[in-house]
Design a protein around this motif. Structure first.
Motif, PDB file in Angstrom:
ATOM      1  N   ASP A 159      18.923  -2.095  49.806  1.00  0.00           N
ATOM      2  CA  ASP A 159      18.646  -2.704  51.099  1.00  0.00           C
ATOM      3  C   ASP A 159      19.825  -2.492  52.037  1.00  0.00           C
ATOM      4  OD1 ASP A 159      16.135  -3.663  50.421  1.00  0.00           O
ATOM      5  OD2 ASP A 159      16.933  -5.540  49.606  1.00  0.00           O
ATOM      6  N   TYR A 176      24.550  -6.478  53.588  1.00  0.00           N
ATOM      7  CA  TYR A 176      24.724  -6.798  55.000  1.00  0.00           C
ATOM      8  C   TYR A 176      25.705  -5.818  55.651  1.00  0.00           C
ATOM      9  CZ  TYR A 176      22.371 -10.986  53.486  1.00  0.00           C
ATOM     10  OH  TYR A 176      21.448 -11.849  52.953  1.00  0.00           O
ATOM     11  N   PHE A 215      20.823  -4.293  55.534  1.00  0.00           N
ATOM     12  CA  PHE A 215      20.475  -5.393  56.437  1.00  0.00           C
ATOM     13  C   PHE A 215      21.318  -5.242  57.699  1.00  0.00           C
ATOM     14  CE2 PHE A 215      19.011 -10.073  55.973  1.00  0.00           C
ATOM     15  CZ  PHE A 215      18.624 -10.100  57.310  1.00  0.00           C
ATOM     16  N   LYS A 253      16.034  -5.415  58.376  1.00  0.00           N
ATOM     17  CA  LYS A 253      16.314  -4.905  57.038  1.00  0.00           C
ATOM     18  C   LYS A 253      15.380  -3.739  56.697  1.00  0.00           C
ATOM     19  CE  LYS A 253      16.799  -7.958  53.703  1.00  0.00           C
ATOM     20  NZ  LYS A 253      16.468  -8.911  52.617  1.00  0.00           N
TER      21      LYS A 253
END
Length: 358
Positions: free
Chosen positions: A86, A123, A88, A93
């Motif tokens: 992922d 993140y 973000f 996302k």
């Protein structure tokens, strides 16, 4: 998983852009300006998300050949399947496909992570920067609400807490490797300043400050942090009258400068470094700031100006610490006193009276 495709990302961006244009065209006669602005901002986010996908699609999955050699000499073959993780971002996302090189039972290598400097957690560094900006000034729950309100992002309070803990971990290393500006761009004066600040403590941490209280003592809700600042500045001689005008009636001073076509005479700090700590002793914080000043001027050729409030303990510590400098003018910071002077003036002459200003 499948890698992001350039054509698909472009199509998503074009679709989001068309949605933005349609929104403005269809609602220009119905919405107030601030409502239109809010709607436009929300529709810019999908465009940014599509652009980020296009960025990763253009970069590719990080394939560097059929195999790579690890630092210890082990040959790692390329896996057939791409590994997803992922990402973000401030826009939202999505998953990034990456080529991985590994053998069973051994840690692998994912070249794309280093190629584009992916963060350890999902993140993005830019999003983490926003997190830090919010959480420095606001409680974690309130900061999480800002992301939901502004960016339609669900950021958990626990994530904000972890990012806050990790944010300062590279602070010392960063300043140690940061190059100094050339001497011709630095200010003529070295300036250091120190001030104690009371920091509200979480109840559990406040209890640790002093376990047992004496008769009549109250539990302390704050702990003092010493803040130290190091910078350079050019001298800006000003008259006492000009300084007094800035302190007592800054709006009048600003209006006078505009009428006379004068520029702001306030000195501008350059190459600023700040240190604040609840954990270090006052002397340890001062030694960090002193080391930064010596890094700028190891031969002690520049005058070192020390700016302090009236805390005699700080004056005593700094006097001992800076004795290597030949010229050390100390400045008593009047800004700490002005609030008390205004309280006295208002009490004696009334709020905002001319007599109080005088």
């Amino acid at each position: 998983m499948e890698a992001l495709e350039v054509e698909t990302s472009i199509a998503e961006g074009e679709q989001a852009l068309q949605a933005l244009i349609t929104f403005v065209r269809d609602n220009a006669g119905k919405l107030a300006a601030h409502e239109a602005e809010q709607g436009i901002f929300k529709r810019l986010l999908p465009i940014g998300l599509a652009a980020m996908k296009l960025y990763f699609a253009q970069r590719g999955p990080g394939d560097v050949g059929p195999a790579v050699t690890r630092a210890d000499g082990m040959l790692l073959p390329r896996e057939q399947k791409l590994r997803g993780r992922d990402y973000f971002s401030i826009f939202g996302k999505f998953k990034v496909a990456r080529t991985c090189y590994r053998v069973p039972g051994e840690p692998g290598i994912v070249p794309l992570d280093a190629q584009v400097n992916l963060p350890e957690r999902c993140y993005s560094y830019f999003l983490q920067e926003w997190m830090t900006l919010f959480e420095v000034e606001h409680p974690f729950k309130e900061s999480a609400g800002f992301f939901a309100q502004l960016f339609d992002l669900e950021v958990a309070e626990s994530v904000l807490m972890e990012v806050a803990k990790e944010a300062p971990q590279d602070y010392q290393d960063f300043y140690a490797q940061r190059p100094l500006s050339p001497e011709d761009t630095a200010g003529a004066l070295l300036v250091v300043s120190f001030d104690g600040k009371g920091v509200p403590m979480i109840k559990e941490d406040a209890a640790k400050l002093k376990a047992k209280l004496g008769t009549g003592e109250k539990r302390q809700k704050k702990k003092e942090a010493l803040v130290g600042v190091s910078d350079t500045v050019d001298p800006k001689p000003r008259s006492p009258e000009a300084l007094a005008e800035l302190l007592v009636d800054p709006e009048a001073a600003r209006a006078r400068r505009q009428r006379q076509g004068e520029q702001d005479e306030a000195p501008r700090a350059q190459q600023v470094r700040r240190v604040a700590s609840l954990v270090r002793t006052k002397q340890a914080v001062m030694e960090l700031i002193k080391a930064d000043a010596e890094r700028r001027d190891p031969q002690h050729r520049q005058p070192l100006v020390v700016l302090l409030d009236g805390a005699l303990g700080l004056w005593s510590l700094v006097t001992k610490l800076c004795k290597e400098w030949k010229r050390v003018p100390f400045v008593l910071d009047i800004m700490h006193v002005v609030g008390y002077l205004w309280s006295a003036a208002n009490a004696l002459f009334g709020e905002a009276s001319q007599a109080g200003k005088h």
